[in-house]
Design an enzyme around this catalytic site. Structure first.
Site, PDB file in Angstrom:
ATOM      1  CE  LYS A   1      -3.972  -2.305   2.535  1.00  0.00           C
ATOM      2  NZ  LYS A   1      -4.604  -2.055   3.544  1.00  0.00           N
TER       3      LYS A   1
ATOM      4  CE1 TYR B   1      -9.366  -3.010   0.357  1.00  0.00           C
ATOM      5  CE2 TYR B   1      -8.262  -1.024  -0.608  1.00  0.00           C
ATOM      6  CZ  TYR B   1      -8.137  -2.043   0.052  1.00  0.00           C
ATOM      7  OH  TYR B   1      -7.086  -2.410   0.760  1.00  0.00           O
TER       8      TYR B   1
ATOM      9  CG  ASN C   1      -3.508  -2.427   7.043  1.00  0.00           C
ATOM     10  OD1 ASN C   1      -3.403  -2.336   5.913  1.00  0.00           O
ATOM     11  ND2 ASN C   1      -4.498  -3.209   7.399  1.00  0.00           N
TER      12      ASN C   1
ATOM     13  CG  HIS D   1      -5.213  -6.099  -0.196  1.00  0.00           C
ATOM     14  ND1 HIS D   1      -6.323  -6.293   0.268  1.00  0.00           N
ATOM     15  CD2 HIS D   1      -5.440  -6.843  -1.457  1.00  0.00           C
ATOM     16  CE1 HIS D   1      -7.459  -6.838  -0.317  1.00  0.00           C
ATOM     17  NE2 HIS D   1      -6.620  -7.359  -1.354  1.00  0.00           N
TER      18      HIS D   1
ATOM     19  CD  GLU E   1      -8.783  -8.777  -3.600  1.00  0.00           C
ATOM     20  OE1 GLU E   1      -9.630  -8.322  -2.674  1.00  0.00           O
ATOM     21  OE2 GLU E   1      -7.823  -9.058  -3.560  1.00  0.00           O
TER      22      GLU E   1
HETATM   23  P1  GDP Z   1      -7.797  -7.122   5.248  1.00  0.00           P
HETATM   24  O1  GDP Z   1      -8.087  -8.290   4.675  1.00  0.00           O
HETATM   25  O2  GDP Z   1      -6.985  -7.510   6.700  1.00  0.00           O
HETATM   26  O3  GDP Z   1      -6.905  -6.136   4.596  1.00  0.00           O
HETATM   27  O4  GDP Z   1      -8.671  -6.420   6.106  1.00  0.00           O
HETATM   28  P2  GDP Z   1     -10.501  -5.893   5.591  1.00  0.00           P
HETATM   29  O5  GDP Z   1     -10.611  -6.636   4.258  1.00  0.00           O
HETATM   30  O6  GDP Z   1     -11.382  -6.172   6.946  1.00  0.00           O
HETATM   31  O7  GDP Z   1     -10.265  -4.634   5.444  1.00  0.00           O
HETATM   32  C1  GDP Z   1      -9.608  -3.888   4.353  1.00  0.00           C
HETATM   33  C2  GDP Z   1      -8.796  -2.787   4.817  1.00  0.00           C
HETATM   34  O8  GDP Z   1      -9.586  -1.713   5.013  1.00  0.00           O
HETATM   35  C3  GDP Z   1      -7.666  -3.062   5.915  1.00  0.00           C
HETATM   36  O9  GDP Z   1      -6.610  -3.568   5.295  1.00  0.00           O
HETATM   37  C4  GDP Z   1      -7.413  -1.558   6.210  1.00  0.00           C
HETATM   38  O10 GDP Z   1      -6.630  -0.863   5.467  1.00  0.00           O
HETATM   39  C5  GDP Z   1      -8.887  -1.030   6.409  1.00  0.00           C
HETATM   40  N1  GDP Z   1      -9.606  -1.141   7.595  1.00  0.00           N
HETATM   41  C6  GDP Z   1     -10.141  -2.295   8.292  1.00  0.00           C
HETATM   42  N2  GDP Z   1     -10.665  -2.095   9.356  1.00  0.00           N
HETATM   43  C7  GDP Z   1     -10.531  -0.769   9.392  1.00  0.00           C
HETATM   44  C8  GDP Z   1     -11.051   0.004  10.674  1.00  0.00           C
HETATM   45  O11 GDP Z   1     -11.908  -0.359  11.392  1.00  0.00           O
HETATM   46  N3  GDP Z   1     -10.976   1.471  10.411  1.00  0.00           N
HETATM   47  C9  GDP Z   1     -10.108   2.055   9.502  1.00  0.00           C
HETATM   48  N4  GDP Z   1     -10.038   3.345   9.302  1.00  0.00           N
HETATM   49  N5  GDP Z   1      -9.760   1.267   8.361  1.00  0.00           N
HETATM   50  C10 GDP Z   1     -10.000  -0.155   8.402  1.00  0.00           C
END
Ligand code: GDP
Length: 139
Positions: free
Chosen positions: A9, A49, A112, A115, A126
């Site tokens: 990212k 997303y 973080n 991805h 994707e």
């Molecule tokens: P991943 O599969 O571990 O990447 O997690 P998810 O698919 O649940 O979420 C996609 C992305 O959204 C994450 O990698 C974070 O960058 C972001 N994200 C997830 N949860 C949160 C949250 O509670 N707050 C914020 N600001 N960003 C989040």
């Protein structure tokens, strides 16, 4: 043999972590079948997303993902979807296991570093979002 999409990212790219992330993949026997730099537009980030569009963090996440260049990769190997998720660590770096990419380098639940697709169907979607067949090496 399985494929998955990985993204370093914008925070990972600007933080100089491309080499470190790729090194961890190679060290763990994961093959890179495609890679390129891309700077997503806001609309392209929203498309990627789309499954999260009802989440409260959607606007912030898509703004972040379009804030600078990303490295997108197709990873290949046995069980590579799960293997990549294991190397990445939990979404929230505070809950990620020791030695994972997010635990070692992230300092924000949103920014973080990496991805990784979470299932075969999402991986196929994707990968197709960023790459055509000619850009992916291998079978
Ligand atoms: P991943 O599969 O571990 O990447 O997690 P998810 O698919 O649940 O979420 C996609 C992305 O959204 C994450 O990698 C974070 O960058 C972001 N994200 C997830 N949860 C949160 C949250 O509670 N707050 C914020 N600001 N960003 C989040």
């Amino acid at each position: 043999m399985e494929r998955t999409l990985s993204i370093v990212k914008p925070d990972g790219v600007s933080g100089g972590l491309i080499g470190e992330v790729v090194r961890r993949f190679e060290k763990n026997g994961i093959k890179i079948a495609a890679m390129k730099m891309i700077h997503l537009s806001r609309t392209q980030a929203e498309g990627f997303y789309a499954v999260h569009k009802e989440r409260p963090f959607f606007a912030s996440l898509t703004e972040f993902m379009s804030s600078g260049p990303c490295l997108v990769m197709v990873l290949e190997g046995e069980n590579v979807i799960a293997k990549n998720r294991e190397l990445m660590g939990a979404t929230d770096y505070r809950k990620a296991a020791e030695g994972t990419i997010r635990r070692d380098f992230a300092s924000d639940i949103e920014k973080n570093i990496v991805h990784g697709s979470d299932a075969p169907e999402t991986a196929a979607y994707e990968i197709g979002y960023f790459f055509n067949q000619l850009e992916i090496v291998g079978k």
